[in-house]
Design an enzyme around this catalytic site. Structure first.
Site, mmCIF file in Angstrom:
data_model
loop_
_atom_site.group_PDB
_atom_site.id
_atom_site.type_symbol
_atom_site.label_atom_id
_atom_site.label_comp_id
_atom_site.label_asym_id
_atom_site.label_seq_id
_atom_site.Cartn_x
_atom_site.Cartn_y
_atom_site.Cartn_z
ATOM 1 C CB SER A 1 18.378 80.829 34.054
ATOM 2 O OG SER A 1 19.389 81.506 34.768
ATOM 3 C CE LYS B 1 19.336 84.558 33.185
ATOM 4 N NZ LYS B 1 18.170 85.303 33.718
ATOM 5 C CE LYS C 1 21.576 83.621 36.702
ATOM 6 N NZ LYS C 1 20.920 84.913 36.942
ATOM 7 C CG ASP D 1 21.418 87.420 34.594
ATOM 8 O OD1 ASP D 1 21.878 88.553 34.863
ATOM 9 O OD2 ASP D 1 20.420 86.922 35.179
ATOM 10 C CD GLU E 1 18.687 88.688 32.979
ATOM 11 O OE1 GLU E 1 18.797 87.704 32.213
ATOM 12 O OE2 GLU E 1 18.017 88.648 34.025
ATOM 13 C CG ASP F 1 16.757 90.773 36.717
ATOM 14 O OD1 ASP F 1 15.914 91.231 37.499
ATOM 15 O OD2 ASP F 1 17.173 89.586 36.822
ATOM 16 C CE LYS G 1 14.469 87.774 37.722
ATOM 17 N NZ LYS G 1 15.779 87.924 38.393
ATOM 18 N N GLY H 1 12.706 84.714 36.327
ATOM 19 C CA GLY H 1 12.321 83.777 37.379
ATOM 20 C C GLY H 1 13.258 83.904 38.552
HETATM 21 O O1 OSB Z 1 18.914 87.173 37.705
HETATM 22 O O2 OSB Z 1 17.438 86.040 36.703
HETATM 23 C C1 OSB Z 1 18.158 86.208 37.683
HETATM 24 C C2 OSB Z 1 17.712 83.248 40.078
HETATM 25 C C3 OSB Z 1 17.847 83.873 41.295
HETATM 26 C C4 OSB Z 1 18.107 85.224 41.326
HETATM 27 C C5 OSB Z 1 18.232 85.953 40.144
HETATM 28 C C6 OSB Z 1 18.092 85.333 38.920
HETATM 29 C C7 OSB Z 1 17.857 83.947 38.900
HETATM 30 C C8 OSB Z 1 17.753 83.172 37.666
HETATM 31 C C9 OSB Z 1 16.972 81.892 37.755
HETATM 32 O O3 OSB Z 1 18.343 83.453 36.644
HETATM 33 C C10 OSB Z 1 15.892 81.783 36.767
HETATM 34 C C11 OSB Z 1 14.972 80.638 37.114
HETATM 35 O O4 OSB Z 1 14.060 80.826 37.953
HETATM 36 O O5 OSB Z 1 15.154 79.552 36.558
HETATM 37 MG MG MG Z 2 18.780 88.324 35.956
#
Ligand code: OSB
Ligand code: MG
Length: 362
Positions: free
Chosen positions: A127, A153, A155, A180, A205, A230, A254, A282
């Site tokens: 991510s 992925k 953001k 995401d 996402e 999510d 999660k 995660g």
């Molecule tokens: O939306 O998946 C998410 C990290 C913090 C809060 C929300 C998210 C995330 C990540 C990180 O996308 C994923 C990772 O742990 O590498």
């Molecule tokens: Mg997410």
């Protein structure tokens, strides 16, 4: 304990930037056994309403005292014992996961076996947060592919979306790619969201609000890209609603967000019964929280690589003795030791501990 450990690279989402991982760590001692769980709340309530100073209070003043003197014969008893506390899934999850660790250790069984896992190694995705420039993003993606990650992925947020995706797709036309939004859009942005259909994304996402299912169902009818939820998935009820309303086609699990391992299993099973694929998300966890994500990745309905990256992506040195590693093909072995399968590096843990509290439960 409350720990603060620096991240190797700051991580930016549509709701903010993190450069230090802060988490409440729960340790349960019973006889000679020690077990650990990690709360996935953050310092501020931007991903969900939970946040660490509140989780600290909920865990130490409410959840742990509820276990005091209780006859616990299985971690599945945890739900009944703490049912009176509404919500607070991440706080509950930290304690619940420690209980699974404790029970699996004393039963001489690895967690992945206790939950019905079906694979010995898992597939890793990465991510990638919002970057300062598109060039930096492109080189980060290139490096991640070189390292072996099986899917990328990125953001997104308004202003960092279609133009960025255009560049990414020009450079990497066929890689497995998903985005995401962390709830950054509304239906007013439907044109931008529809426009994302041209990038052949595996999924988008959580485009809309963190608690929403209704507007996602309107959006999913108007875009081709599968929506993955999510933030909106609080437990198996959300999956049933998502399915009934057509709010999405994929579920991100999660453990913290759904109250722990039992909650994850019921979300998983509810999705599988409805033919909805899941994957494991995660929250930048330390090796403690990560070990539970790895175990969940062995479940049969996990059909996409997760956000479970190796320890070295996050920390100079993780707080566990054998950090999680990924091979050059983006695969990570599942620990075969009992419980969550890790050994905490007490000295490293101590080093980052800002606050601690000891409770006697029996
Ligand atoms: O939306 O998946 C998410 C990290 C913090 C809060 C929300 C998210 C995330 C990540 C990180 O996308 C994923 C990772 O742990 O590498
Ligand atoms: Mg997410």
């Amino acid at each position: 304990m409350l720990i603060r450990i620096p991240l190797l690279n700051p991580f930016e989402t549509s709701f903010g930037r993190t450069s230090v991982k802060e988490a409440v760590i729960v340790r349960l001692d019973s006889g000679d056994s020690q077990a650990y769980g990690e709360c996935t709340a953050e310092r501020e309530p931007y991903y969900s309403y939970e946040f660490n100073s509140m989780s600290w209070k909920v865990i130490s003043d409410l959840i742990l005292p509820m276990l005091a003197g209780a006859e616990i014969s299985s971690p599945l008893d945890f739900g009944t014992l703490t049912h009176r506390v509404r919500g607070h899934s991440m706080s509950k999850g930290a304690v619940e996961m420690a209980l699974w660790d404790l029970f699996c250790r004393s039963a001489g069984m690895p967690l992945h076996r206790a939950i019905g896992g079906v694979r010995k190694r898992i597939e890793c995705g990465i991510s990638i947060g919002i970057q300062d420039s598109v060039d930096t993003l492109i080189s980060t993606i290139a490096r991640s592919l070189d390292q072996g990650y099986r899917r990328i992925k990125i953001k997104v947020k308004p202003g960092w979306d279609t133009e960025v995706l255009e560049r990414v797709r020009t450079e990497f036309p066929d890689i497995p790619l998903q985005v995401d939004a962390n709830a950054a859009y509304s239906l007013h942005s439907i044109r931008t969201l529809k426009d994302m259909d041209r990038f052949n994304l595996t999924m988008i996402e959580q485009p809309l609000d963190y608690d929403d299912l209704l507007e996602h169902s309107i959006l999913q009818r108007r875009i081709r890209t599968p929506i993955c939820l999510d933030e909106s998935i609080k437990g198996d009820e959300s999956v049933k609603l998502m399915h009934r309303l057509g709010s999405g086609r994929v579920v991100n699990i999660k453990a913290g967000r759904v109250g722990g391992i039992a909650g994850s299993l019921s979300v998983h099973d509810t999705a599988m019964e409805r033919n909805i694929p899941v994957w494991i998300g995660g929250m930048l966890e330390t090796g403690i929280g990560r070990s539970f994500n790895v175990a969940l990745n062995t479940l049969p309905d996990v059909r996409f690589p997760g956000d479970t990256s190796p320890s070295s992506r996050y920390f100079r040195r993780d707080i566990i003795v054998e950090p999680f590693e990924m091979d050059s093909k983006g695969r990570m072995p599942v620990p075969s030791k009992n419980g969550s399968g890790i050994e905490v590096d007490e000295r490293e843990l101590e080093r980052w501990t800002a606050k601690r509290k000891i409770l006697k439960l029996s």
